[in-house]
Design a protein around this motif. Structure first.
Motif, mmCIF file in Angstrom:
data_model
loop_
_atom_site.group_PDB
_atom_site.id
_atom_site.type_symbol
_atom_site.label_atom_id
_atom_site.label_comp_id
_atom_site.label_asym_id
_atom_site.label_seq_id
_atom_site.Cartn_x
_atom_site.Cartn_y
_atom_site.Cartn_z
ATOM 1 N N PHE A 134 0.881 -1.163 0.000
ATOM 2 C CA PHE A 134 0.000 0.000 0.000
ATOM 3 C C PHE A 134 0.925 1.221 0.000
ATOM 4 O O PHE A 134 1.632 1.461 0.974
ATOM 5 C CB PHE A 134 -0.887 0.017 1.241
ATOM 6 C CG PHE A 134 -1.840 -1.141 1.327
ATOM 7 C CD1 PHE A 134 -2.952 -1.205 0.500
ATOM 8 C CD2 PHE A 134 -1.625 -2.165 2.242
ATOM 9 C CE1 PHE A 134 -3.841 -2.270 0.575
ATOM 10 C CE2 PHE A 134 -2.514 -3.234 2.330
ATOM 11 C CZ PHE A 134 -3.619 -3.277 1.491
ATOM 12 N N ASN B 25 -1.731 0.399 -4.991
ATOM 13 C CA ASN B 25 -1.914 -0.940 -4.436
ATOM 14 C C ASN B 25 -1.218 -1.906 -5.388
ATOM 15 O O ASN B 25 -1.648 -2.070 -6.518
ATOM 16 C CB ASN B 25 -3.397 -1.305 -4.349
ATOM 17 C CG ASN B 25 -4.205 -0.264 -3.607
ATOM 18 O OD1 ASN B 25 -3.887 0.093 -2.486
ATOM 19 N ND2 ASN B 25 -5.242 0.244 -4.236
ATOM 20 N N ARG C 256 -7.029 2.666 3.279
ATOM 21 C CA ARG C 256 -7.864 2.048 2.255
ATOM 22 C C ARG C 256 -9.202 1.736 2.904
ATOM 23 O O ARG C 256 -9.266 1.314 4.064
ATOM 24 C CB ARG C 256 -7.252 0.754 1.708
ATOM 25 C CG ARG C 256 -5.873 0.896 1.081
ATOM 26 C CD ARG C 256 -5.864 1.814 -0.130
ATOM 27 N NE ARG C 256 -4.577 1.864 -0.797
ATOM 28 C CZ ARG C 256 -3.593 2.699 -0.504
ATOM 29 N NH1 ARG C 256 -3.727 3.572 0.501
ATOM 30 N NH2 ARG C 256 -2.469 2.689 -1.191
#
Length: 180
Positions: A7, A43, A165
């Motif tokens: 991430f 991502n 996220r």
């Protein structure tokens, strides 16, 4: 071989534009296998021999600085850690999936720093916050865009960077990790 997700913070926001093709090529140059991006916001799924995720964060953080001159957060999690980012989130299934986030941190948050964060945020908005393992769980209740609980606010109180996220995105990433 284990599957991981990186991430990456601040990708394709705030002027940090980066093509996903360039990002995939950089990961492949680091001997990572089956590299795949999910949504153009930092991502990156990949396979790599079993290794503690903090070591991978350091490796990829150096790569991002060297290749792209980007200093954003790099948080790597394995499949079990992504599943826990959903199942351990006390707001998942209660709040709206698009408003409930896991804010991944580069290191575990100190309980005293978390208490300061909660105290400093009191009265600033309706958000709910809980401490996780190298993560914060946040229900943005009224939306992220107008929230005063920003990444910079969190970073100043916790002394480390992170990237968030929402539950919907995490479920999609987890499903991709489970694909053969």
């Amino acid at each position: 071989m284990p599957r991981y997700v990186a991430f990456l913070g601040s990708i394709n926001v705030g002027g940090n534009r980066l093509s996903m093709a360039d990002l995939r090529a950089a990961f492949e140059a680091e001997d990572l296998e089956r590299v795949e991006t999910v949504v153009a916001s930092g991502n990156v799924l990949f396979d790599f021999p079993q290794r503690p995720t903090p070591g991978l964060e350091e490796k990829l953080g150096l790569m991002m600085r060297d290749r792209f001159e980007m200093e954003g957060a790099v948080c790597v999690r394995d499949r079990a850690e992504v599943a826990a980012a959903i199942s351990d989130n006390p707001f998942a299934g209660v709040g709206e999936d698009k408003l409930v986030h896991t804010h991944f941190l580069e290191r575990p948050a100190d309980a005293d720093q978390f208490a300061v964060l909660v105290a400093d945020h009191a009265g600033r908005g309706p958000e709910k916050v809980a401490l996780g393992d190298r993560a914060l769980f946040i229900d943005y209740v009224d939306g992220v865009g107008d929230s005063r609980l920003t990444g910079k606010f969190l970073e100043r109180r916790l002394g480390c960077r992170g990237t968030a996220r929402n539950i919907r995105s995490l479920a999609r990433i987890l499903a991709k990790m489970d694909e053969a």
